[in-house]
Design an enzyme around this catalytic site. Structure first.
Site, PDB file in Angstrom:
ATOM      1  N   SER A  18       0.718  -1.147   0.049  1.00 58.29           N
ATOM      2  CA  SER A  18       0.125   0.120   0.011  1.00 58.29           C
ATOM      3  C   SER A  18       0.998   1.103  -0.145  1.00 58.29           C
ATOM      4  O   SER A  18       0.664   2.280  -0.755  1.00 58.29           O
ATOM      5  CB  SER A  18      -0.978  -0.045   1.027  1.00 58.29           C
ATOM      6  OG  SER A  18      -0.260  -0.098   2.452  1.00 58.29           O
ATOM      7  N   ASP A  30      -2.063  -8.738  11.645  1.00 63.44           N
ATOM      8  CA  ASP A  30      -3.379  -9.023  11.033  1.00 63.44           C
ATOM      9  C   ASP A  30      -3.838 -10.234  12.246  1.00 63.44           C
ATOM     10  O   ASP A  30      -5.089 -10.382  12.218  1.00 63.44           O
ATOM     11  CB  ASP A  30      -3.553  -9.352   9.777  1.00 63.44           C
ATOM     12  CG  ASP A  30      -3.202  -8.303   8.793  1.00 63.44           C
ATOM     13  OD1 ASP A  30      -3.706  -7.249   9.091  1.00 63.44           O
ATOM     14  OD2 ASP A  30      -2.378  -8.202   7.897  1.00 63.44           O
ATOM     15  N   ARG A  80       3.420  -4.980  16.751  1.00 60.50           N
ATOM     16  CA  ARG A  80       1.795  -4.431  16.556  1.00 60.50           C
ATOM     17  C   ARG A  80       1.038  -5.478  17.026  1.00 60.50           C
ATOM     18  O   ARG A  80       0.057  -5.400  17.616  1.00 60.50           O
ATOM     19  CB  ARG A  80       1.633  -3.924  15.027  1.00 60.50           C
ATOM     20  CG  ARG A  80       2.282  -3.012  14.411  1.00 60.50           C
ATOM     21  CD  ARG A  80       2.304  -2.930  12.911  1.00 60.50           C
ATOM     22  NE  ARG A  80       2.507  -3.921  12.269  1.00 60.50           N
ATOM     23  CZ  ARG A  80       2.198  -4.147  10.881  1.00 60.50           C
ATOM     24  NH1 ARG A  80       1.916  -3.237  10.167  1.00 60.50           N
ATOM     25  NH2 ARG A  80       2.859  -5.131  10.328  1.00 60.50           N
TER      26      ARG A  80
HETATM   27  N1  CMX Z   1       1.146 -19.951   5.864  1.00 58.10           N
HETATM   28  C1  CMX Z   1       1.583 -20.856   4.796  1.00 58.10           C
HETATM   29  N2  CMX Z   1       2.728 -20.610   4.164  1.00 58.10           N
HETATM   30  C2  CMX Z   1       3.488 -19.543   4.265  1.00 58.10           C
HETATM   31  C3  CMX Z   1       3.046 -18.542   5.265  1.00 58.10           C
HETATM   32  C4  CMX Z   1       1.937 -18.610   5.944  1.00 58.10           C
HETATM   33  N3  CMX Z   1       1.486 -17.852   6.945  1.00 58.10           N
HETATM   34  N4  CMX Z   1       3.994 -17.452   5.211  1.00 58.10           N
HETATM   35  C5  CMX Z   1       4.811 -17.686   4.201  1.00 58.10           C
HETATM   36  N5  CMX Z   1       4.340 -19.051   3.626  1.00 58.10           N
HETATM   37  C6  CMX Z   1       5.058 -19.637   2.222  1.00 58.10           C
HETATM   38  C7  CMX Z   1       4.910 -18.725   1.312  1.00 58.10           C
HETATM   39  O1  CMX Z   1       3.442 -18.814   0.676  1.00 58.10           O
HETATM   40  C8  CMX Z   1       6.020 -19.354   0.160  1.00 58.10           C
HETATM   41  O2  CMX Z   1       5.556 -20.470  -0.278  1.00 58.10           O
HETATM   42  P1  CMX Z   1       5.851 -20.971  -1.740  1.00 58.10           P
HETATM   43  O3  CMX Z   1       7.403 -20.978  -1.775  1.00 58.10           O
HETATM   44  O4  CMX Z   1       5.148 -22.026  -2.049  1.00 58.10           O
HETATM   45  O5  CMX Z   1       5.668 -19.634  -2.771  1.00 58.10           O
HETATM   46  C9  CMX Z   1       6.958 -19.420   1.247  1.00 58.10           C
HETATM   47  O6  CMX Z   1       6.495 -19.717   2.277  1.00 58.10           O
HETATM   48  C10 CMX Z   1       7.939 -18.410   1.544  1.00 58.10           C
HETATM   49  O7  CMX Z   1       7.430 -17.388   1.833  1.00 58.10           O
HETATM   50  P2  CMX Z   1       8.221 -16.002   2.547  1.00 58.10           P
HETATM   51  O8  CMX Z   1       9.324 -15.642   1.919  1.00 58.10           O
HETATM   52  O9  CMX Z   1       8.267 -16.619   4.030  1.00 58.10           O
HETATM   53  O10 CMX Z   1       6.974 -15.110   2.498  1.00 58.10           O
HETATM   54  P3  CMX Z   1       6.986 -13.765   1.512  1.00 58.10           P
HETATM   55  O11 CMX Z   1       7.843 -12.691   1.572  1.00 58.10           O
HETATM   56  O12 CMX Z   1       6.727 -14.455   0.042  1.00 58.10           O
HETATM   57  O13 CMX Z   1       5.531 -13.231   1.800  1.00 58.10           O
HETATM   58  C11 CMX Z   1       3.509 -13.004   3.418  1.00 58.10           C
HETATM   59  C12 CMX Z   1       5.093 -12.787   3.026  1.00 58.10           C
HETATM   60  C13 CMX Z   1       3.234 -12.139   4.455  1.00 58.10           C
HETATM   61  C14 CMX Z   1       2.822 -12.678   2.010  1.00 58.10           C
HETATM   62  C15 CMX Z   1       3.341 -14.548   3.695  1.00 58.10           C
HETATM   63  O14 CMX Z   1       3.936 -14.726   4.852  1.00 58.10           O
HETATM   64  C16 CMX Z   1       2.077 -14.742   3.863  1.00 58.10           C
HETATM   65  O15 CMX Z   1       1.162 -15.268   2.830  1.00 58.10           O
HETATM   66  N6  CMX Z   1       1.197 -14.666   5.217  1.00 58.10           N
HETATM   67  C17 CMX Z   1      -0.133 -14.875   5.276  1.00 58.10           C
HETATM   68  C18 CMX Z   1      -1.140 -13.831   4.880  1.00 58.10           C
HETATM   69  C19 CMX Z   1      -0.697 -12.690   5.699  1.00 58.10           C
HETATM   70  O16 CMX Z   1      -0.814 -12.729   7.045  1.00 58.10           O
HETATM   71  N7  CMX Z   1      -0.512 -11.339   5.203  1.00 58.10           N
HETATM   72  C20 CMX Z   1      -0.560 -10.169   6.021  1.00 58.10           C
HETATM   73  C21 CMX Z   1       0.812  -9.451   6.026  1.00 58.10           C
HETATM   74  C22 CMX Z   1       0.704  -8.335   7.065  1.00 58.10           C
HETATM   75  C23 CMX Z   1       0.174  -7.138   5.959  1.00 58.10           C
HETATM   76  O17 CMX Z   1       0.716  -6.846   5.070  1.00 58.10           O
HETATM   77  O18 CMX Z   1      -1.035  -6.568   6.608  1.00 58.10           O
END
Ligand code: CMX
Length: 435
Positions: free
Chosen positions: A242, A373, A327
């Site tokens: 964002s 979140d 947070r």
């Molecule tokens: N549950 C399951 N798998 C997860 C995970 C979770 N909470 N967090 C990361 N992973 C997975 C990723 O999907 C990725 O899988 P692939 O290799 O199959 O694509 C792998 O672990 C590596 O990811 P990462 O490098 O640890 O995480 P990213 O930097 O790519 O993504 C985020 C970060 C937040 C998108 C991810 O942790 C996620 O999807 N979390 C759940 C959604 C969430 O809570 N989002 C809110 C974030 C805060 C905000 O912006 O408001």
């Protein structure tokens, strides 16, 4: 001065000189190599942006102008009888780097109340939205439509000089923040059938007014929660979807309403701000599947079933953070103080003891710890706001503070159009094949 604009007018020339000096001294120095993986990997960790308002440390979490969340809670002015910081104060801090006086904060509250009214046609746009249109889509429509009265867009058409850009950007940003409670309140009442909006009370602070527009101002706990909520959701350095979207779109000299409308569309994604909705939906599903007082073993199995279904555990993991999000901790402390016996809060605590081990065992997520979140929805539900589809709108009200502050400084410092370079896979292969 008690006026934020006057204080900024004093600070901007000094910062322009400061940036000039830093660029003269270090402008040609390199950060280190860029890896091909970073091009394919969502630019994770790529140094690419400047923003002084907040900086995110992977271990420690966010600092606003060098101050942690507990420091902000201690130092920033509060409402009479309140213990949480006023978001007005955080906005002052983000823009100036200074902790404001209570008088400066009061002037911001008054100024925002005076700017809060929506143009009638924006009210009509919202009233015509079907209640089935997601609140975030309605939110972004309304914010985009505010561009109709943009001071910046008008000044640009009238031939304003580059040096003056920040003035009308400031006015638009103040209008934007001031009008968000009326937009959010109208969406909430329209979508969930909660009756007519009350008027803004110019003697009250921003969060009280937002709570009142939503129909919750009689709960002092909810008003305090909003003060904390807006403060901690306001900004998370410059690279998140964002904040970066707002900056990118603003770099085309799109006015703050257009830029923030775009930012909201990014916040509406489930990997970013929509995660707070997803967390509550996930928790409720878990409760209906394994019951309200489930054992650790049943919870663990449920978490595994989410992962095995190819879904993420919402509220866990982060692109930058590698520890529990402060947070999250701030919200947990709020819950311990105000709702220690809430069942859903207890489930959130139980999950905290289970999910990180499961994510570590699954072996993919780089950060197994909870983000902001994972906790916010439980607090809102406690006070009776259980319409999850609305939660990200409150995140959107908050994030405007950080994006607006960034837009003002970008125009003050003459930030150029953003235009990074993209490469084709053919080119990458050719470039590195013999190296
Ligand atoms: N549950 C399951 N798998 C997860 C995970 C979770 N909470 N967090 C990361 N992973 C997975 C990723 O999907 C990725 O899988 P692939 O290799 O199959 O694509 C792998 O672990 C590596 O990811 P990462 O490098 O640890 O995480 P990213 O930097 O790519 O993504 C985020 C970060 C937040 C998108 C991810 O942790 C996620 O999807 N979390 C759940 C959604 C969430 O809570 N989002 C809110 C974030 C805060 C905000 O912006 O408001």
């Amino acid at each position: 001065p008690t006026s934020l604009k006057e204080r900024l007018a004093e600070l901007i020339p000094k910062e322009i000189e400061n940036v000039k000096a830093v660029r003269a001294a270090h402008g040609k120095k390199a950060f280190g190599p860029v890896l091909v993986d970073q091009l394919y990997g969502g630019m994770r960790g790529l140094p690419a942006l400047i923003w002084d308002g907040s900086v995110l440390d992977a271990e420690e979490g966010i600092r606003f102008r060098g101050k942690t969340i507990p420091e902000c809670q201690a130092l920033l002015p509060k409402a009479p009888g309140g213990t949480e910081p006023l978001p007005e104060a955080l906005f002052w801090l983000l823009l100036t780097g200074e902790v404001p006086t209570p008088e400066q904060v009061a002037e911001l509250s008054r100024d925002w109340a005076a700017r809060a009214a929506l143009p009638e046609f924006v009210e009509e746009i919202l009233d015509r939205c079907p209640p089935t249109l997601h609140p975030m889509s309605q939110f972004s429509l309304a914010v985009t439509a505010l561009n109709h009265n943009s001071a910046f867009a008008k000044a640009y058409q009238d031939g304003i000089s580059k040096k003056e850009y920040w003035g009308p950007t400031f006015e638009d940003s103040m209008d934007l923040i001031a009008k968000l409670p009326n937009i959010a309140g109208r969406i909430y009442r329209n979508v969930f059938g909660k009756g007519k909006l009350p008027a803004i009370d110019a003697s009250k602070d921003y969060s009280w007014n937002l709570a009142n527009l939503l129909g919750f101002s009689e709960s002092e706990g909810f008003v305090e929660l909003l003060r904390l909520y807006i403060t901690i959701h306001s900004d998370h350095e410059g690279g998140n979807v964002s904040a970066h979207t707002g900056k990118l779109v603003g770099s085309a000299l799109s006015d703050p309403f257009l830029a923030y409308g775009a930012a909201l569309n990014g916040l509406a994604g489930p990997l970013h701000g929509l995660a707070n909705q997803e967390v509550l939906i996930w928790l409720r599903k878990m409760q209906s599947t394994i019951g309200e007082d489930a054992t650790d073993e049943a919870v663990r199995e449920y978490v595994w079933s989410t992962l095995k279904g190819g879904q993420v555990v919402p509220g866990y993991g982060h692109a930058v953070l590698r520890k529990t999000d402060p947070r999250y901790t701030a919200q947990r402390e709020f819950a311990l103080k105000h709702l220690p016996d809430n069942k859903l809060f207890k489930l959130v605590g139980q999950i905290y003891n289970i999910v990180p081990d499961v994510l570590l065992e699954a072996g993919k997520a780089k950060n197994p710890w909870p983000n902001v979140d994972a906790h916010s929805g439980v607090l809102l539900t406690h006070y009776g706001m259980d319409q999850m589809q609305f939660y990200t709108v409150l995140f959107g009200v908050s994030r405007a503070f950080g994006v607006a502050a960034q837009l003002i400084w970008d125009r003050a410092l003459g930030a150029p159009l953003e235009r990074p370079k993209s490469y084709s896979t053919v080119a990458i292969d050719k470039m590195f094949k013999d190296k």
